[in-house]
Design a protein around this motif. Structure first.
Motif, PDB file in Angstrom:
ATOM      1  N   GLN A   1     -15.380   2.686  -7.721  1.00 29.60           N
ATOM      2  CA  GLN A   1     -15.105   3.508  -6.536  1.00 29.60           C
ATOM      3  C   GLN A   1     -14.473   4.847  -6.923  1.00 29.60           C
ATOM      4  O   GLN A   1     -13.990   5.580  -6.070  1.00 29.60           O
ATOM      5  CB  GLN A   1     -14.142   2.768  -5.601  1.00 29.60           C
ATOM      6  CG  GLN A   1     -14.635   1.431  -5.148  1.00 29.60           C
ATOM      7  CD  GLN A   1     -13.558   0.604  -4.455  1.00 29.60           C
ATOM      8  OE1 GLN A   1     -13.859  -0.487  -4.038  1.00 29.60           O
ATOM      9  NE2 GLN A   1     -12.340   1.070  -4.328  1.00 29.60           N
TER      10      GLN A   1
ATOM     11  N   GLY B   1       0.098   5.159   0.083  1.00 27.86           N
ATOM     12  CA  GLY B   1      -0.916   6.212   0.137  1.00 27.86           C
ATOM     13  C   GLY B   1      -2.288   5.610  -0.105  1.00 27.86           C
ATOM     14  O   GLY B   1      -2.694   4.689   0.589  1.00 27.86           O
ATOM     15  N   ASN B   2      -2.977   6.131  -1.137  1.00 27.64           N
ATOM     16  CA  ASN B   2      -4.318   5.621  -1.423  1.00 27.64           C
ATOM     17  C   ASN B   2      -4.338   4.647  -2.606  1.00 27.64           C
ATOM     18  O   ASN B   2      -5.379   4.428  -3.213  1.00 27.64           O
ATOM     19  CB  ASN B   2      -5.298   6.773  -1.671  1.00 27.64           C
ATOM     20  CG  ASN B   2      -4.996   7.531  -2.947  1.00 27.64           C
ATOM     21  OD1 ASN B   2      -3.931   7.387  -3.555  1.00 27.64           O
ATOM     22  ND2 ASN B   2      -5.933   8.364  -3.355  1.00 27.64           N
ATOM     23  N   HIS B   3      -3.169   4.071  -2.928  1.00 29.64           N
ATOM     24  CA  HIS B   3      -3.171   3.067  -4.001  1.00 29.64           C
ATOM     25  C   HIS B   3      -2.419   1.812  -3.575  1.00 29.64           C
ATOM     26  O   HIS B   3      -1.623   1.828  -2.641  1.00 29.64           O
ATOM     27  CB  HIS B   3      -2.627   3.642  -5.314  1.00 29.64           C
ATOM     28  CG  HIS B   3      -1.158   3.915  -5.323  1.00 29.64           C
ATOM     29  ND1 HIS B   3      -0.614   5.109  -4.897  1.00 29.64           N
ATOM     30  CD2 HIS B   3      -0.114   3.155  -5.714  1.00 29.64           C
ATOM     31  CE1 HIS B   3       0.698   5.070  -5.038  1.00 29.64           C
ATOM     32  NE2 HIS B   3       1.034   3.885  -5.532  1.00 29.64           N
TER      33      HIS B   3
ATOM     34  N   SER C   1      -9.590   2.184   2.150  1.00 34.80           N
ATOM     35  CA  SER C   1      -9.011   3.468   1.752  1.00 34.80           C
ATOM     36  C   SER C   1      -8.230   3.363   0.441  1.00 34.80           C
ATOM     37  O   SER C   1      -7.844   4.377  -0.131  1.00 34.80           O
ATOM     38  CB  SER C   1      -8.099   4.019   2.855  1.00 34.80           C
ATOM     39  OG  SER C   1      -6.910   3.255   2.958  1.00 34.80           O
ATOM     40  N   ILE C   2      -8.003   2.143  -0.037  1.00 34.43           N
ATOM     41  CA  ILE C   2      -7.309   1.958  -1.316  1.00 34.43           C
ATOM     42  C   ILE C   2      -8.261   2.342  -2.442  1.00 34.43           C
ATOM     43  O   ILE C   2      -9.332   1.755  -2.593  1.00 34.43           O
ATOM     44  CB  ILE C   2      -6.814   0.502  -1.491  1.00 34.43           C
ATOM     45  CG1 ILE C   2      -5.776   0.163  -0.422  1.00 34.43           C
ATOM     46  CG2 ILE C   2      -6.237   0.310  -2.898  1.00 34.43           C
ATOM     47  CD1 ILE C   2      -5.376  -1.307  -0.394  1.00 34.43           C
ATOM     48  N   LYS C   3      -7.851   3.321  -3.225  1.00 37.23           N
ATOM     49  CA  LYS C   3      -8.697   3.832  -4.310  1.00 37.23           C
ATOM     50  C   LYS C   3      -8.187   3.417  -5.683  1.00 37.23           C
ATOM     51  O   LYS C   3      -8.974   3.181  -6.587  1.00 37.23           O
ATOM     52  CB  LYS C   3      -8.776   5.358  -4.212  1.00 37.23           C
ATOM     53  CG  LYS C   3      -9.700   5.976  -5.225  1.00 37.23           C
ATOM     54  CD  LYS C   3      -9.870   7.455  -4.999  1.00 37.23           C
ATOM     55  CE  LYS C   3     -10.846   8.023  -6.009  1.00 37.23           C
ATOM     56  NZ  LYS C   3     -11.071   9.447  -5.814  1.00 37.23           N
ATOM     57  N   HIS C   4      -6.861   3.348  -5.855  1.00 36.77           N
ATOM     58  CA  HIS C   4      -6.268   3.087  -7.161  1.00 36.77           C
ATOM     59  C   HIS C   4      -5.439   1.806  -7.136  1.00 36.77           C
ATOM     60  O   HIS C   4      -4.977   1.373  -6.080  1.00 36.77           O
ATOM     61  CB  HIS C   4      -5.361   4.255  -7.580  1.00 36.77           C
ATOM     62  CG  HIS C   4      -6.021   5.590  -7.477  1.00 36.77           C
ATOM     63  ND1 HIS C   4      -7.008   6.006  -8.340  1.00 36.77           N
ATOM     64  CD2 HIS C   4      -5.832   6.611  -6.604  1.00 36.77           C
ATOM     65  CE1 HIS C   4      -7.391   7.222  -8.007  1.00 36.77           C
ATOM     66  NE2 HIS C   4      -6.705   7.614  -6.951  1.00 36.77           N
TER      67      HIS C   4
ATOM     68  N   ASP D   1      -8.619  -3.112   3.206  1.00 32.99           N
ATOM     69  CA  ASP D   1      -8.367  -1.677   3.380  1.00 32.99           C
ATOM     70  C   ASP D   1      -9.214  -0.852   2.409  1.00 32.99           C
ATOM     71  O   ASP D   1      -8.812  -0.628   1.268  1.00 32.99           O
ATOM     72  CB  ASP D   1      -6.884  -1.377   3.176  1.00 32.99           C
ATOM     73  CG  ASP D   1      -6.514   0.044   3.568  1.00 32.99           C
ATOM     74  OD1 ASP D   1      -7.425   0.892   3.701  1.00 32.99           O
ATOM     75  OD2 ASP D   1      -5.318   0.297   3.737  1.00 32.99           O
TER      76      ASP D   1
ATOM     77  N   GLN E   1       2.500   7.622  -9.138  1.00 33.52           N
ATOM     78  CA  GLN E   1       2.032   8.348  -7.968  1.00 33.52           C
ATOM     79  C   GLN E   1       1.802   9.815  -8.298  1.00 33.52           C
ATOM     80  O   GLN E   1       0.798  10.389  -7.889  1.00 33.52           O
ATOM     81  CB  GLN E   1       3.032   8.208  -6.824  1.00 33.52           C
ATOM     82  CG  GLN E   1       2.484   8.732  -5.518  1.00 33.52           C
ATOM     83  CD  GLN E   1       3.216   8.189  -4.306  1.00 33.52           C
ATOM     84  OE1 GLN E   1       4.232   7.515  -4.420  1.00 33.52           O
ATOM     85  NE2 GLN E   1       2.691   8.481  -3.137  1.00 33.52           N
TER      86      GLN E   1
ATOM     87  N   GLY F   1     -11.739   5.110  -8.804  1.00 30.18           N
ATOM     88  CA  GLY F   1     -10.293   4.953  -8.891  1.00 30.18           C
ATOM     89  C   GLY F   1      -9.789   4.717 -10.300  1.00 30.18           C
ATOM     90  O   GLY F   1     -10.563   4.614 -11.252  1.00 30.18           O
TER      91      GLY F   1
ATOM     92  N   LYS G   1       0.852  -1.184   0.000  1.00 35.01           N
ATOM     93  CA  LYS G   1       0.000   0.000   0.000  1.00 35.01           C
ATOM     94  C   LYS G   1       0.892   1.239   0.000  1.00 35.01           C
ATOM     95  O   LYS G   1       1.837   1.343   0.770  1.00 35.01           O
ATOM     96  CB  LYS G   1      -0.909   0.022   1.214  1.00 35.01           C
ATOM     97  CG  LYS G   1      -1.863   1.192   1.157  1.00 35.01           C
ATOM     98  CD  LYS G   1      -2.782   1.264   2.331  1.00 35.01           C
ATOM     99  CE  LYS G   1      -3.640   2.514   2.160  1.00 35.01           C
ATOM    100  NZ  LYS G   1      -4.132   3.026   3.388  1.00 35.01           N
TER     101      LYS G   1
END
Length: 115
Positions: free
Chosen positions: A73, A9-11, A41-44, A39, A109, A75, A7
């Motif tokens: 979502q 950040g958000n990916h 919070s994972i978007k991508h 998790d 990123q 992403g 993980k």
């Protein structure tokens, strides 16, 4: 197939080594789904394909399935360090219409951050 996830950040960065084919795509799907379910919070999703030697139609299908989940979502799906023979596979399959290719994980990123 070697498979690792991290993980960032958000990916979720997924490194794939070897072949993503009929015999290995279920393991890929299970591992990625496990991480996404664990998790929220994972978007991508970012695929690191530097050590990927081969992807067949079932591998393309499992990637498309993860794209559908991520895009629902809001992403994005990105791929990094893609060997030229796999770029051709993605072109022919149409996946380049839904997936961005970046040279490095850092570039991916930056792209996700809008830069």
């Amino acid at each position: 197939m070697l498979l690792s996830t991290e993980k960032k950040g958000n990916h979720l960065l997924v490194k794939i080594g070897g072949e993503l084919d009929l015999s290995t795509s279920p393991r890929f799907r299970e591992k990625v789904e496990e991480e996404l379910n664990y998790d929220p919070s994972i978007k991508h999703l970012v695929l690191d394909l530097q050590d990927t030697t081969f992807i067949d139609s079932s591998g393309l299908g499992v990637i498309l399935g993860r794209f559908k989940r991520i895009s629902a979502q809001g992403g994005k799906l990105l791929a990094v360090r893609v060997p030229s023979h796999l770029v051709k596979v993605f072109e022919l399959s149409g996946l380049l219409r839904i997936m961005e290719i970046c040279p490095t994980p850092e570039d991916a990123q930056k792209s996700l951050l809008g830069g």
